[in-house]
Each structure stands twice: as structure tokens, then as C-alpha cells.
Design a protein around this motif. Structure first.
Motif, PDB file in Angstrom:
ATOM      1  N   ILE A 188       2.903  -3.643   5.915  1.00  0.00           N
ATOM      2  CA  ILE A 188       1.479  -3.688   6.395  1.00  0.00           C
ATOM      3  C   ILE A 188       1.638  -3.337   7.691  1.00  0.00           C
ATOM      4  O   ILE A 188       1.840  -3.364   9.428  1.00  0.00           O
ATOM      5  CB  ILE A 188       0.865  -5.452   7.117  1.00  0.00           C
ATOM      6  N   GLY A 189       0.478  -1.947   8.037  1.00  0.00           N
ATOM      7  CA  GLY A 189       0.302  -0.968   9.060  1.00  0.00           C
ATOM      8  C   GLY A 189      -0.790  -1.364   9.543  1.00  0.00           C
ATOM      9  O   GLY A 189      -1.467  -2.653  10.081  1.00  0.00           O
ATOM     10  N   ALA A 190      -1.610  -0.352  10.035  1.00  0.00           N
ATOM     11  CA  ALA A 190      -2.058  -0.260  11.350  1.00  0.00           C
ATOM     12  C   ALA A 190      -3.667   0.679  11.407  1.00  0.00           C
ATOM     13  O   ALA A 190      -2.789   1.786   9.920  1.00  0.00           O
ATOM     14  CB  ALA A 190      -1.837   0.295  13.142  1.00  0.00           C
ATOM     15  N   ASP A 191      -3.728   1.382  11.911  1.00  0.00           N
ATOM     16  CA  ASP A 191      -5.352   2.259  12.041  1.00  0.00           C
ATOM     17  C   ASP A 191      -4.277   3.500  11.448  1.00  0.00           C
ATOM     18  O   ASP A 191      -3.249   4.212  12.192  1.00  0.00           O
ATOM     19  CB  ASP A 191      -5.903   2.478  13.234  1.00  0.00           C
ATOM     20  N   ALA A 192      -4.169   4.361  10.094  1.00  0.00           N
ATOM     21  CA  ALA A 192      -3.817   5.980  10.210  1.00  0.00           C
ATOM     22  C   ALA A 192      -4.677   6.556  10.838  1.00  0.00           C
ATOM     23  O   ALA A 192      -2.897   7.400  11.097  1.00  0.00           O
ATOM     24  CB  ALA A 192      -4.315   6.582   8.382  1.00  0.00           C
ATOM     25  N   SER A 193      -4.116   6.654  12.374  1.00  0.00           N
ATOM     26  CA  SER A 193      -4.523   7.406  13.000  1.00  0.00           C
ATOM     27  C   SER A 193      -3.292   7.529  13.937  1.00  0.00           C
ATOM     28  O   SER A 193      -3.800   8.211  15.172  1.00  0.00           O
ATOM     29  CB  SER A 193      -6.291   7.905  13.806  1.00  0.00           C
ATOM     30  N   LEU A 194      -2.916   6.435  13.985  1.00  0.00           N
ATOM     31  CA  LEU A 194      -1.432   6.580  15.343  1.00  0.00           C
ATOM     32  C   LEU A 194      -0.663   6.556  15.430  1.00  0.00           C
ATOM     33  O   LEU A 194      -0.044   6.561  14.061  1.00  0.00           O
ATOM     34  CB  LEU A 194      -1.786   4.393  15.579  1.00  0.00           C
ATOM     35  N   LYS A 195      -0.180   7.164  16.093  1.00  0.00           N
ATOM     36  CA  LYS A 195       1.268   7.506  15.816  1.00  0.00           C
ATOM     37  C   LYS A 195       2.156   6.867  15.704  1.00  0.00           C
ATOM     38  O   LYS A 195       2.756   7.063  14.866  1.00  0.00           O
ATOM     39  CB  LYS A 195       1.039   8.850  17.563  1.00  0.00           C
ATOM     40  N   VAL A 196       1.891   5.725  15.733  1.00  0.00           N
ATOM     41  CA  VAL A 196       3.331   4.388  15.589  1.00  0.00           C
ATOM     42  C   VAL A 196       3.182   4.223  14.051  1.00  0.00           C
ATOM     43  O   VAL A 196       4.218   3.916  13.517  1.00  0.00           O
ATOM     44  CB  VAL A 196       3.844   3.217  16.366  1.00  0.00           C
ATOM     45  N   GLY A 230      -3.141  -9.208  10.079  1.00  0.00           N
ATOM     46  CA  GLY A 230      -2.623  -9.660   9.132  1.00  0.00           C
ATOM     47  C   GLY A 230      -2.350 -10.272   8.507  1.00  0.00           C
ATOM     48  O   GLY A 230      -1.668 -10.476   7.528  1.00  0.00           O
ATOM     49  N   TYR A 231      -3.665 -11.525   8.887  1.00  0.00           N
ATOM     50  CA  TYR A 231      -3.607 -13.133   8.169  1.00  0.00           C
ATOM     51  C   TYR A 231      -4.196 -12.138   6.533  1.00  0.00           C
ATOM     52  O   TYR A 231      -3.958 -12.495   5.393  1.00  0.00           O
ATOM     53  CB  TYR A 231      -4.470 -13.680   8.718  1.00  0.00           C
ATOM     54  N   GLN A 232      -5.427 -11.466   7.059  1.00  0.00           N
ATOM     55  CA  GLN A 232      -5.658 -10.471   5.621  1.00  0.00           C
ATOM     56  C   GLN A 232      -5.105 -10.197   4.818  1.00  0.00           C
ATOM     57  O   GLN A 232      -5.511 -10.134   3.543  1.00  0.00           O
ATOM     58  CB  GLN A 232      -6.912  -9.740   6.477  1.00  0.00           C
ATOM     59  N   LEU A 235      -3.144 -12.491   2.328  1.00  0.00           N
ATOM     60  CA  LEU A 235      -3.726 -12.674   1.519  1.00  0.00           C
ATOM     61  C   LEU A 235      -4.024 -12.219   0.219  1.00  0.00           C
ATOM     62  O   LEU A 235      -3.634 -11.836  -0.801  1.00  0.00           O
ATOM     63  CB  LEU A 235      -5.403 -12.958   1.953  1.00  0.00           C
ATOM     64  N   HIS A 236      -3.653 -10.550   0.802  1.00  0.00           N
ATOM     65  CA  HIS A 236      -4.413  -9.958  -0.717  1.00  0.00           C
ATOM     66  C   HIS A 236      -3.087  -9.694  -1.156  1.00  0.00           C
ATOM     67  O   HIS A 236      -2.655  -9.507  -2.354  1.00  0.00           O
ATOM     68  CB  HIS A 236      -4.517  -7.855   0.652  1.00  0.00           C
ATOM     69  N   LEU A 237      -1.785  -9.399  -0.648  1.00  0.00           N
ATOM     70  CA  LEU A 237      -0.350  -9.077  -0.988  1.00  0.00           C
ATOM     71  C   LEU A 237      -0.167 -10.072  -1.621  1.00  0.00           C
ATOM     72  O   LEU A 237       0.539  -9.873  -3.464  1.00  0.00           O
ATOM     73  CB  LEU A 237       0.615  -8.561   0.107  1.00  0.00           C
ATOM     74  N   LEU A 238      -0.621 -11.935  -1.661  1.00  0.00           N
ATOM     75  CA  LEU A 238      -0.134 -12.540  -2.123  1.00  0.00           C
ATOM     76  C   LEU A 238      -1.394 -12.600  -3.421  1.00  0.00           C
ATOM     77  O   LEU A 238      -0.282 -13.680  -4.538  1.00  0.00           O
ATOM     78  CB  LEU A 238      -0.572 -14.067  -1.537  1.00  0.00           C
ATOM     79  N   ALA A 239      -2.134 -12.244  -3.620  1.00  0.00           N
ATOM     80  CA  ALA A 239      -2.912 -11.869  -4.852  1.00  0.00           C
ATOM     81  C   ALA A 239      -2.405 -11.044  -5.791  1.00  0.00           C
ATOM     82  O   ALA A 239      -2.867 -11.162  -6.696  1.00  0.00           O
ATOM     83  CB  ALA A 239      -4.386 -11.560  -3.999  1.00  0.00           C
ATOM     84  N   LEU A 240      -1.883 -10.173  -5.271  1.00  0.00           N
ATOM     85  CA  LEU A 240      -1.052  -9.433  -6.287  1.00  0.00           C
ATOM     86  C   LEU A 240      -0.247 -10.239  -7.603  1.00  0.00           C
ATOM     87  O   LEU A 240      -0.130 -10.688  -7.488  1.00  0.00           O
ATOM     88  CB  LEU A 240      -0.147  -8.154  -5.557  1.00  0.00           C
ATOM     89  N   ASP A 241      -0.633  -9.385  -8.794  1.00  0.00           N
ATOM     90  CA  ASP A 241      -0.311  -9.718  -9.995  1.00  0.00           C
ATOM     91  C   ASP A 241       1.358  -9.814  -9.407  1.00  0.00           C
ATOM     92  O   ASP A 241       2.018 -10.931 -10.465  1.00  0.00           O
ATOM     93  CB  ASP A 241      -0.304  -8.670 -10.832  1.00  0.00           C
TER      94      ASP A 241
END
Lengths: 339, 339
Positions: A188-196, A230-232, A235-241
Motif C-alpha cells: 500500500i503506497g502513496a501518491d506516485a509523485s513522491l520520491k519515497v 490505509g483503511y480503504q 478493504l480493497h485488498l481483502l475484497a480480492l479473489d
DNA sequence: TGATTTTACCAAAACGTTTTGGAAAACTCA
DNA sequence: TGAGTTTTCCAAAACGTTTTGGTAAAATCA
């Protein structure tokens, strides 16, 4: 409020002598200096900062703008960071000017402009560096000293600041996870424009590959560095097949939200699901279960950034312009490690 | 960096006229003003703050010193608080100067002295007010405007700031706890010299009494507002012959530590033991189980304090000198309430 | 018309320091 | 002794604004 003129008059000395006595020049006699210091102290004289700044053409102040979304920011990372900057500044008799602005916003530009061009600060500390960051170009162009946490792509060799070397850390973390049998590992990452985000995602994927696991694009989700994000994402990950059995989060706040989501879905963390964070904020020790994380010495990093900046302002020779820090893996119960 | 002199020269005008054109005085013609503004903009002129401050004898800066123990401070309360102060200041074109110092320490005195006497700030915001607080006496004596979160005993009617009215909140919280059958209710507090400790403990005891429960001294423990303090205090409570069945904590961080300690002792929180906090920091929603707490709008409180301070600095008439805020009870699972 | 007011501008002083470029007084040395 | 040197001090000039107390010129009024 007594001025230097009052002190001089009291002592029947010139302003010059008083000034130089207090500043420790050696063209004033021992006894005179003593008298001056005592009298100034007794009269409660403190040099007026504005006058000194105007004359010296510097402000003895460094600036930091918290890159926070709209109103609140609650990441303890910033609190620790500000404390580190403030303490280092104070120890050199500098002050720290703080403001908040959403990353890459007009407000951000306004504040930087006001500070830099209005001569409010002698230098600036930047963090949450972006891959292409107008701030570094702006400050470089204006020739204002600055230090960065993480290097933007616009910066080559003239970089001054702190970089984290996370490769080993992620290698160790993923080694730990795979050793417990995990192979479906999400990020679970962050905004793609961030260096980190760029760095950590890449380190994550390289570590996976080196362990013989093929990185899977659909197991990489974008969060926003907050618990809600992170919460959202969780949830998305848990809903995967085929949900992942382990989740690596780009920072601790994201992980805290992820833990919450997993709890709400009756997953037992550390048994059904492993979760890890990054930062080692104080709260990470107090989640249930306590969070496995890559601990960074945020306070020390901030002090280092401030120290480098002060050296740059003083035009001192800086022998080591890039300070590299490695995070330290803290294995706690959230990854099913030792309890 | 162009100065006002450069702008004047470019336009063949006097410095005076340029200054007054930019400041919006009405003794400059419409066309001239227009020309001045455009040229200044084009030349990238920004008034030098030090010069302006020196002449105007004010700094357009307010100060806040984070009352933190030794190096780190990690309470998200402060982060939100600083953000609120900074945003309100920025909206009035003021800056916020920040430093950290341990409460009631020599460092604290040094910084206040430097800021106030050196004319670095026009006013100061204080929080974590102490029962007898040298800061309020010092600032009052120096005639520097300041606002406080919570009133110290040194302050009478001339108080300017925000107070929280927690009586109702504690009444409601303890009503909620007793309704679930709790009667052995402990309190983990803070340093006794703090006004919030004084207020919250008293409100807690009054609420207990009004519900027909006799407050018991040995169920009141001193923490230090950190998770570690909460952890230790909780261990102490659990080791009692008759441990409490509910624990009210003076802030959320303390509660987070208490939850951790209870977990480590295999208590199921919300069933074996009820725990409540105070503040409503973002993390409180993400503990396991989520923390019942008295939520305060920290960000809004900080903005209010800054706004009052700015009004005081501008010598505006302030109709309401004391703003009272009531916390809002958030019932979550940690107190065995609704899930 | 001449007297008065309004408009549009400005020179110079001030804010409280630091720094520059001396200069008198006290030594030092041949 | 007198020339050089060191010690100790100082007057005055910045630094970049804002504000004060004007003054000519234009507009208005009787």
C-alpha cells in the motif's frame, strides 16, 4: 525596552564599543567588556532582532513548510520532525519559522516566495520531496541554501541533505515475511509523485524479485499516507479473489488504518495476515498487535538536516554533503514474528 | 533582490510615493498606483521584513513554544495545534515562530526572554497551562499580548483565550460507564501542576459523586500524558487486589498505552475492561478496539487562540474574551458501547 | 479675479543595530 | 629619546522601510 544606546549612555561609552564588547571582539579591554556585559544584563538589554537582521542582512531563522493536505495534519512524523529542526536551530541561536501548505499548491508557492524574497529566512528545509519538485528549482535559482530529505530527480551532485538507503531494510523485511511462508505480498503506497513512494515501491519489488517472487501489479495499491487511506486500501485488498497474506505499507499511519480494516473484517493480524509499516512512530509500538516496522530516527534526521543547512548558511566547508541513513527493522507481533 | 529604491528609480518617483502606493494610501493617483503595482510586480519586489519590522516596531509574527519533555514530542495534539496556529496566522499574513522546551525549564525561560525582549514576536500562544504559571506573569508584566488554552490560577478576569467546559462531558462519560455496570472506575492523570489535570480530575470526581459513587484515592494514578506513562499506570492498576473495571485517562496517548498494557495482560478491552481517553486525536479511531473519548476540536481551538491573539495585537475591541468549548463524547468499542 | 481647498507628490527623519576606517593613548624597542 | 606598534576606543555610514510634515500645482469657490 532598553536599546544599545541606553546601555552606552549609562556607561558613558560609545555604541560601537558596547556592540563590540557584547559580540566578543578583541579590541575592547577586559574590564570594559566585563562592565558592559554586567550592565547590559542588569538593564535587561536584548539586541533587537529586526535591526540586527537589517544590518547583517540575514535573519538567523530557518523555515519549514509542513506539506499537509487541507486543514489538519496529524502525522506524528511531522511533530517529531519539527521538534528536531527546532532544537537544532535553537542550539545555534537560530529560530524556526513554520507554516503549512498542501503539496504543490498555489499557497505553497506564495509562502515560499514571501519567505525567500522577503528575506524572512536564511534557508529552508524540505521533506516529502517530489520526483519533479519546483521547490528545489526555485530555491536553487534564488540561491537560497536548503536541505532535503530525499533527493528529487532535478538534483544531481549538488544535493545537500539526507537520503535513506532502504534496500537492505526491505530485503530483510521481505526475507522475514517469506520465511514465514508468505508469498502473496501486497504494497500500500502513496501518491506516485513522491520520491519515497518511488523508492520504497522499487525497493519492495526488487526485494521480492531477489527472493524469487514475481511482483504483481494488482497487489500494489495507492494510499495517501493517512490511516483513512490505509483503511480503504486494505478493504480493497481483502475484497480480492485471492487476497494477500501479507501487506507492506509505505508508512506507519497507513499501516494503522490497514490494521483497523483487517480487524473490522475479523482477520487476526499476525496469524491470518501480516502487516508492516515504515517510520517507527511512537504509536507503532502501541497498536494491537504492535506493528512491525522499519524504524527511522526521524528526530535525528531532522537535526541533521538543520545542521547541514546551518553549515551551508555559514558557508562552512561541508565534507559530507549526503548523509545516508538505513532504517532498522523492528519485528513485532503484527508480522507474526516473536510476540 | 530589488528594493523599494530600485522600484522608485525605475519609475522616476520618490520612495515615499512607491511605499504609499503599495500600502493603499489615498494620496496617490489611480494611474500612478497602477503603474507602481505593475512595476513592483514585474521587478519581483517584496518588502524586506526586517526593515519593515524595525520601522513599524512590530514583527507580524506570533510565537508558540511546544511544552515537550526532552528531545522528542510525538503527541499528535501538538501537530494539529501547530497547524491551526499556522493557518490562522498565515491567513492574516502573519508568521508563526515555533520552538520546543521542557515545561518550566531554564530553556523555556531563555526562549521566552529572547522572543519577547528581542522583539521577535508580537504575541504568544500558551497551552498546557500550569496552575501557577510564570509565563502568564512574565508576559503580563512585559505587556505582550498572549492567549491561553485553559486559565491558570494567576489569571482573573483579564483572561484571554479558550477554556474547555468538561463537566457535562465527564458526566455523560461516567453515566455511560455506570450504565454498563461499572462502579470501580480509575483515573490515570497527569502531572499535578497542570491545569488540565486539576480540572479533569475534579470533573471526574464530581461526576462520580453525583452518580452516587464514592471517589477512591487509590484508584487515581499519575501518568505523564505519554503512552509509556499510561502503560505503567495501567500495570499498576491491574496489580491491585481489586482492580478497576473501567479506566478514564486524561488524554488519548495515555489511553493508548493503557490499552497496550491491558492487552499484554490478556484483558479483552470492551468486555473485561472499559477504557476511555480525551482529545479525539486521529489515532483514537484506529486503536483496537477503537477508543471511546471526549473529542475536542483541537485544530479549531488553535485557530481561535490565534485569532484572539491577532485581535489583541491589533488592539481591536474583543467582545468575547473567553471562548468556552465543550468536548463531544465519542462512544466506541473500548468502553463496551456499540460496536 | 483672488482666496481657499484638494490633489499628488516628495525630502528627510527615524527605527536599532553592525561595520568601516580611523585616531588618541599607551606601550615597545633600538 | 623618538619611531613604530599595540591597545582601546569612537563617529558616522550603512541596512530598507514607514511616517511626518511639508509644498507646489490643480481644482473649486465666492
Amino acid at each position: 525596552m532598553p536599546t544599545i544606546r541606553d546601555v552606552a549612555k549609562t556607561l558613558n561609552l560609545s555604541i560601537t564599543t558596547v556592540s563590540r564588547a557584547l559580540d566578543g571582539y578583541d579590541d575592547v579591554s577586559k574590564e570594559t567588556r566585563q562592565r558592559v556585559i554586567e550592565t547590559a544584563q542588569a538593564m535587561g538589554y536584548v539586541p533587537n532582532r529586526a535591526a540586527r537582521q537589517l544590518r547583517r542582512q540575514r535573519t538567523d531563522t530557518i523555515g519549514y513548510i509542513v506539506p499537509a493536505k487541507k486543514p489538519q495534519f496529524a502525522d506524528p512524523f511531522f511533530a517529531e520532525f519539527v521538534a528536531g529542526l527546532g532544537d537544532e536551530a535553537a542550539s545555534a541561536n537560530y529560530d524556526l519559522l513554520v507554516s503549512t501548505a498542501p503539496p504543490d499548491s498555489p499557497e505553497e508557492q506564495t509562502i515560499y516566495r514571501r519567505w525567500v524574497q522577503g528575506g524572512k529566512v536564511d534557508g529552508v528545509v524540505i521533506n516529502r520531496t517530489r520526483l519533479n519538485d519546483w521547490r528545489v528549482n526555485f530555491l536553487r535559482e534564488k540561491k537560497i541554501p536548503f536541505t532535503c530529505l530525499e533527493r528529487s530527480l532535478d538534483q544531481g551532485e549538488e544535493f545537500l541533505g539526507v537520503e535513506t538507503d532502504i534496500q537492505d531494510g526491505y530485503q530483510e523485511l521481505l526475507g522475514h515475511l517469506t520465511a514465514q511462508g508468505h508469498s502473496r505480498i501486497a504494497f500500500i503506497g502513496a501518491d506516485a509523485s513522491l520520491k519515497v513512494q518511488y523508492d520504497r515501491l522499487r525497493a519492495f519489488q526488487q526485494a521480492l524479485t531477489s527472493l524469487g517472487i514475481q511482483p504483481q501489479a494488482h497487489l500494489v495499491i495507492e494510499g495517501d499516507l493517512t490511516p483513512e487511506g490505509g483503511y480503504q486500501a486494505m478493504l480493497h485488498l481483502l475484497a480480492l479473489d485471492q487476497p494477500p497474506s501479507a501487506v507492506v505499507c509505505v508508512n506507519d499511519l497507513t499501516a494503522i488504518g490497514a490494521i483497523h480494516a483487517a480487524h473490522d473484517n475479523h482477520c487476526v493480524i499476525g496469524r491470518d495476515l501480516a502487516i508492516a509499516g515504515f517510520d517507527g512512530v511512537a504509536d507503532s509500538a502501541h497498536t494491537q498487535p504492535p506493528l512491525t516496522t522499519l524504524d527511522q530516527p526521524v528526530y535525528a534526521i531532522a537535526r541533521t538536516l538543520a545542521r547541514l543547512l546551518l553549515q551551508a548558511i555559514a558557508r562552512e566547508e561541508i565534507c559530507q554533503r549526503v548523509i545516508t541513513i538505513k532504517p532498522n527493522l523492528l519485528i513485532r507481533a503484527s508480522s507474526g514474528g516473536k510476540r
